[in-house]
Scaffold this motif. Structure first.
Motif, PDB file in Angstrom:
ATOM      1  N   ALA A 139       0.826  -1.216   0.000  1.00 39.65           N
ATOM      2  CA  ALA A 139       0.000   0.000   0.000  1.00 39.65           C
ATOM      3  C   ALA A 139       0.856   1.260   0.000  1.00 39.65           C
ATOM      4  O   ALA A 139       0.370   2.340  -0.343  1.00 39.65           O
ATOM      5  N   GLY A 140       2.132   1.140   0.383  1.00 37.02           N
ATOM      6  CA  GLY A 140       3.010   2.290   0.363  1.00 37.02           C
ATOM      7  C   GLY A 140       3.457   2.688  -1.028  1.00 37.02           C
ATOM      8  O   GLY A 140       4.111   3.721  -1.206  1.00 37.02           O
ATOM      9  N   THR A 141       3.082   1.908  -2.026  1.00 37.98           N
ATOM     10  CA  THR A 141       3.496   2.184  -3.411  1.00 37.98           C
ATOM     11  C   THR A 141       2.872   3.461  -3.940  1.00 37.98           C
ATOM     12  O   THR A 141       3.533   4.273  -4.599  1.00 37.98           O
ATOM     13  N   LYS A 142       1.593   3.652  -3.674  1.00 32.76           N
ATOM     14  CA  LYS A 142       0.861   4.835  -4.146  1.00 32.76           C
ATOM     15  C   LYS A 142      -0.098   5.307  -3.049  1.00 32.76           C
ATOM     16  O   LYS A 142      -0.539   4.514  -2.217  1.00 32.76           O
ATOM     17  N   GLY A 143      -0.447   6.580  -3.085  1.00 33.97           N
ATOM     18  CA  GLY A 143      -1.426   7.087  -2.143  1.00 33.97           C
ATOM     19  C   GLY A 143      -2.815   6.574  -2.471  1.00 33.97           C
ATOM     20  O   GLY A 143      -3.295   6.752  -3.597  1.00 33.97           O
ATOM     21  N   LEU A 144      -3.479   5.932  -1.498  1.00 33.48           N
ATOM     22  CA  LEU A 144      -4.814   5.369  -1.708  1.00 33.48           C
ATOM     23  C   LEU A 144      -5.869   6.323  -1.162  1.00 33.48           C
ATOM     24  O   LEU A 144      -5.910   6.587   0.046  1.00 33.48           O
ATOM     25  N   GLY A 145      -6.729   6.829  -2.032  1.00 30.78           N
ATOM     26  CA  GLY A 145      -7.756   7.787  -1.622  1.00 30.78           C
ATOM     27  C   GLY A 145      -8.715   7.245  -0.600  1.00 30.78           C
ATOM     28  O   GLY A 145      -9.256   7.996   0.220  1.00 30.78           O
ATOM     29  N   SER A 146      -8.923   5.937  -0.588  1.00 33.95           N
ATOM     30  CA  SER A 146      -9.847   5.338   0.369  1.00 33.95           C
ATOM     31  C   SER A 146      -9.198   5.106   1.730  1.00 33.95           C
ATOM     32  O   SER A 146      -9.890   4.890   2.720  1.00 33.95           O
ATOM     33  N   VAL A 197       4.615  -8.433  -9.520  1.00 31.29           N
ATOM     34  CA  VAL A 197       4.304  -7.988 -10.877  1.00 31.29           C
ATOM     35  C   VAL A 197       3.336  -6.806 -10.844  1.00 31.29           C
ATOM     36  O   VAL A 197       3.502  -5.818 -11.567  1.00 31.29           O
ATOM     37  N   LEU A 198       2.317  -6.914  -9.971  1.00 28.42           N
ATOM     38  CA  LEU A 198       1.339  -5.838  -9.837  1.00 28.42           C
ATOM     39  C   LEU A 198       2.011  -4.523  -9.448  1.00 28.42           C
ATOM     40  O   LEU A 198       1.747  -3.470 -10.042  1.00 28.42           O
ATOM     41  N   VAL A 199       2.893  -4.577  -8.456  1.00 34.70           N
ATOM     42  CA  VAL A 199       3.577  -3.375  -7.984  1.00 34.70           C
ATOM     43  C   VAL A 199       4.463  -2.778  -9.076  1.00 34.70           C
ATOM     44  O   VAL A 199       4.563  -1.554  -9.206  1.00 34.70           O
ATOM     45  N   MET A 254       4.258   2.415 -12.498  1.00 35.14           N
ATOM     46  CA  MET A 254       4.352   3.065 -13.801  1.00 35.14           C
ATOM     47  C   MET A 254       3.136   3.931 -14.138  1.00 35.14           C
ATOM     48  O   MET A 254       3.159   4.691 -15.102  1.00 35.14           O
ATOM     49  N   ILE A 255       2.077   3.822 -13.341  1.00 32.65           N
ATOM     50  CA  ILE A 255       0.872   4.609 -13.615  1.00 32.65           C
ATOM     51  C   ILE A 255       1.155   6.087 -13.337  1.00 32.65           C
ATOM     52  O   ILE A 255       1.541   6.448 -12.212  1.00 32.65           O
ATOM     53  N   PRO A 256       0.973   6.958 -14.308  1.00 34.55           N
ATOM     54  CA  PRO A 256       1.251   8.385 -14.088  1.00 34.55           C
ATOM     55  C   PRO A 256       0.255   8.996 -13.100  1.00 34.55           C
ATOM     56  O   PRO A 256      -0.879   8.533 -12.950  1.00 34.55           O
ATOM     57  N   ARG A 257       0.681  10.063 -12.460  1.00 34.74           N
ATOM     58  CA  ARG A 257      -0.126  10.684 -11.415  1.00 34.74           C
ATOM     59  C   ARG A 257      -1.477  11.174 -11.936  1.00 34.74           C
ATOM     60  O   ARG A 257      -2.507  11.053 -11.261  1.00 34.74           O
TER      61      ARG A 257
END
Length: 245
Positions: free
Chosen positions: A133-140, A221-223, A228-231
């Motif tokens: 979960a530390g990979t990206k900020g989760l809005g939820s 693989v998911l991470v 790579m997903i742009p902001r």
């Protein structure tokens, strides 16, 4: 005989890891908030387990950690497996602050205590269970994802500090995906892993003294693609979580 201290050994991943090490003949110092569960673990492996009630959010946690180490006769491996996380779409500040109290304040309290112990001892292995979960900020779950990113960065920083001071401390940051623990009660999550399976993966990774471990290969693989997903695209994705470890 290897001496292992596990914070958060009363349930979930920490409890399963403790049982594996005990079955391997190691001595385990088990800490957690629930006295009953600690005593049950000790009863399963008499003579191998030392226990200590401990709450990472309390200021006396480092002193209680030292008491446990003394009971065990020393510490070779420290594993921090305590953490909280909740979906908080309403952004209730009480939930956010409680999450930060455990995952940031408690984390710092225990990790610095373990670091100082190994520094004085002349070496050791310091491991923590964070999350993908530390990979990206989760809005939820803003506080949860942010505190897990904090943990990732903190361990990375301590590893550099150890190298700067020429200390013989090994660090392992363990990052599971969705695990069926008490913190994650919804069984509809994709790629849900069982705590026992995750624990076996963790023990193997710790034996190899890996620095960063994403559990398991599917989540690795998911991470990889997640990063790579742009902001601009990420903020448009309606990703929801409830509880994670």
């Amino acid at each position: 005989m290897k001496r292992i201290v596990i914070i958060g050994a009363t349930s979930g991943i920490g409890n399963e890891v403790a049982k594996i090490y005990l079955e391997q003949g190691c001595r385990v110092g088990a800490a957690g908030r629930r006295q009953k569960e600690l005593e049950e673990l000790k009863a399963l492996f008499p003579g191998q387990v030392e226990i200590q009630p401990l709450d990472v959010t309390e200021s006396d946690a480092p002193e209680k950690l030292q008491l446990l180490i003394d009971k065990l006769g020393g510490m070779d491996l420290f594993l921090l497996s305590s953490g909280v996380g909740s979906q908080n779409l309403q952004l209730d500040p009480a939930i956010e602050l409680k999450t930060a109290s455990t995952n940031v304040d408690g984390f710092i309290r225990m990790v610095t205590a373990a670091f100082d112990y190994f520094k004085k001892q002349g070496g050791g292995h310091l491991a923590v269970i964070s999350s993908i979960a530390g990979t990206k900020g989760l809005g939820s779950a803003p506080a949860y994802s942010a505190t897990k990113r904090f943990q990732n960065t903190y361990i990375e920083a301590l590893e550099q500090l150890s190298y700067m001071e020429k200390l013989n401390i090994c660090f392992t940051d363990i990052r599971p995906g969705f695990v069926a623990t008490a913190l994650l009660k919804d069984d509809t999550y994709p790629m849900l892993m069982m705590p026992a399976d995750v624990a076996r993966y963790i023990v193997k990774a710790l034996k190899k003294k890996q620095h960063v471990v994403t559990i398991d290969i599917c989540y690795a693989v998911l991470v990889f693609f997640w990063r790579m997903i742009p902001r601009w695209l990420w903020r448009r994705l309606p990703i929801k979580t409830k509880h994670q470890q």
